[in-house]
Motif scaffolding. Sequence first.
Motif, PDB file in Angstrom:
ATOM      1  N   LEU A 215      12.787  -1.901 -20.354  1.00 27.35           N
ATOM      2  CA  LEU A 215      12.661  -2.602 -18.814  1.00 27.35           C
ATOM      3  C   LEU A 215      12.398  -0.773 -17.369  1.00 27.35           C
ATOM      4  CD1 LEU A 215      15.166  -4.462 -17.872  1.00 27.35           C
ATOM      5  CD2 LEU A 215      12.763  -5.284 -18.028  1.00 27.35           C
TER       6      LEU A 215
ATOM      7  N   GLY B  62       8.018  -0.505 -16.170  1.00 25.77           N
ATOM      8  CA  GLY B  62       8.121   0.254 -14.131  1.00 25.77           C
ATOM      9  C   GLY B  62       7.000   1.261 -13.744  1.00 25.77           C
TER      10      GLY B  62
ATOM     11  N   VAL C  56      12.438  -0.465 -10.859  1.00 21.43           N
ATOM     12  CA  VAL C  56      13.653  -1.132 -11.116  1.00 21.43           C
ATOM     13  C   VAL C  56      14.965  -1.049 -11.460  1.00 21.43           C
ATOM     14  CG1 VAL C  56      13.824  -2.827 -13.857  1.00 21.43           C
ATOM     15  CG2 VAL C  56      10.838  -1.608 -12.965  1.00 21.43           C
TER      16      VAL C  56
ATOM     17  N   VAL D  76      17.990  -7.774 -12.950  1.00 25.43           N
ATOM     18  CA  VAL D  76      16.858  -6.952 -12.547  1.00 25.43           C
ATOM     19  C   VAL D  76      16.570  -6.955 -11.411  1.00 25.43           C
ATOM     20  CG1 VAL D  76      15.041  -5.578 -13.233  1.00 25.43           C
ATOM     21  CG2 VAL D  76      16.493  -6.322 -14.744  1.00 25.43           C
TER      22      VAL D  76
ATOM     23  N   VAL E 298      12.658  -6.090  -9.079  1.00 26.12           N
ATOM     24  CA  VAL E 298      12.016  -5.496  -8.724  1.00 26.12           C
ATOM     25  C   VAL E 298      11.018  -5.406  -7.801  1.00 26.12           C
ATOM     26  CG1 VAL E 298       9.249  -5.503 -10.282  1.00 26.12           C
ATOM     27  CG2 VAL E 298      11.055  -6.377 -11.469  1.00 26.12           C
TER      28      VAL E 298
ATOM     29  N   ALA F 216       7.658  -9.719  -9.065  1.00 19.57           N
ATOM     30  CA  ALA F 216       8.570 -10.008 -10.372  1.00 19.57           C
ATOM     31  C   ALA F 216       8.032 -10.629 -11.848  1.00 19.57           C
ATOM     32  CB  ALA F 216      10.415 -10.110  -9.732  1.00 19.57           C
TER      33      ALA F 216
ATOM     34  N   PHE G  63       5.857  -8.859 -13.535  1.00 20.32           N
ATOM     35  CA  PHE G  63       6.158  -7.686 -14.112  1.00 20.32           C
ATOM     36  C   PHE G  63       6.880  -8.721 -15.062  1.00 20.32           C
ATOM     37  CE2 PHE G  63      10.097  -5.190 -15.865  1.00 20.32           C
ATOM     38  CZ  PHE G  63       9.411  -3.668 -15.220  1.00 20.32           C
TER      39      PHE G  63
ATOM     40  N   LEU H   8      14.854 -12.148 -13.259  1.00 21.50           N
ATOM     41  CA  LEU H   8      14.430 -10.659 -12.406  1.00 21.50           C
ATOM     42  C   LEU H   8      14.030 -11.415 -11.364  1.00 21.50           C
ATOM     43  CD1 LEU H   8      12.979 -10.503 -15.799  1.00 21.50           C
ATOM     44  CD2 LEU H   8      11.708  -8.843 -14.522  1.00 21.50           C
TER      45      LEU H   8
ATOM     46  N   SER I  76      12.339 -10.571  -7.157  1.00 21.29           N
ATOM     47  CA  SER I  76      11.397  -9.138  -6.493  1.00 21.29           C
ATOM     48  C   SER I  76      12.268  -8.901  -5.217  1.00 21.29           C
ATOM     49  CB  SER I  76      10.203 -10.104  -6.259  1.00 21.29           C
ATOM     50  OG  SER I  76       9.597 -10.469  -7.148  1.00 21.29           O
TER      51      SER I  76
END
Length: 273
Positions: A10, A14, A21, A42, A44, A48, A51, A88, A90
């Motif tokens: 991961l 990133g 991340v 996670v 991000v 996200a 990603f 995930l 954002s």
Amino acid sequence: MHFIELVARLAALGGGPTPGVFLVGGTVRDGLLGRPLADVDVAVAGDAREFGQRAAAALGGTYVPLGERFGACRIVLRGAATSQHLDLVSYAGSIESDLRRRDFTVNAMAVAAHGFDGDWAAAEVLDPTGGRADLASKTLRMVAPTVLDDDPLRLLRAVRFVAELGFALDGATTTAVRDRAVTLASVAPERVRAELCRVLAAEGAVAWIELLDDLGLLDVLLPELTAGRGVEQPKEHHWDVFTHQVETVATAEVLTTGVMSPRLGNRPYLLPA
């Protein structure tokens, strides 16, 4: 896939050493507590979902879009016998500002994925709200009263975390939950059901039902149950209908597990003669 390998991949996705991340939420909490890490949370920087699509392709997982509000998504990795989820979301601006919008201090910590080697004791933990101190004292404390207004499901999640972690609500959080109990009715039933099932699955479930009642949440969740409060039964019974139903939960746990859990409290009628 091993947790450390997953984090390293991961981080590489990133874009290198610049933090973007982060491991967050329950992953950091449970890592610091030494609890098993089933799924991975996670955060991000940026999009996200974009990603997540790249990560799913690179990891051989299945990409699942989730709620629109935070641009959330999930990656499901399937192994030989089990599956693993990566959730995930954002964040915009700084990771610290994102953490301050989370529900409880013990869930408002982050660790950069880049460079993390799995040693939680040595990890550089971002902790803007005092989550590590609350972990040490086994205290569940809201980040701020406004987070309970942002998502009233957090009222029920508070009880679930207390039940699963063995923590205690701090005074200000207890008052804030009581003051907002009626707002739980605005939450989608399927979300409420998922949290309530986890509360009832925790050891000593009768104690958590009593906590729900003390916080005013039980009237919202199960009005059919609390309607029995004060309703007398035939002379063979010494409880009202409500208490009888609540005590049935304690009895069912002893019968199904064979264990008199400390969380069942002082219930002498359950003890061997």
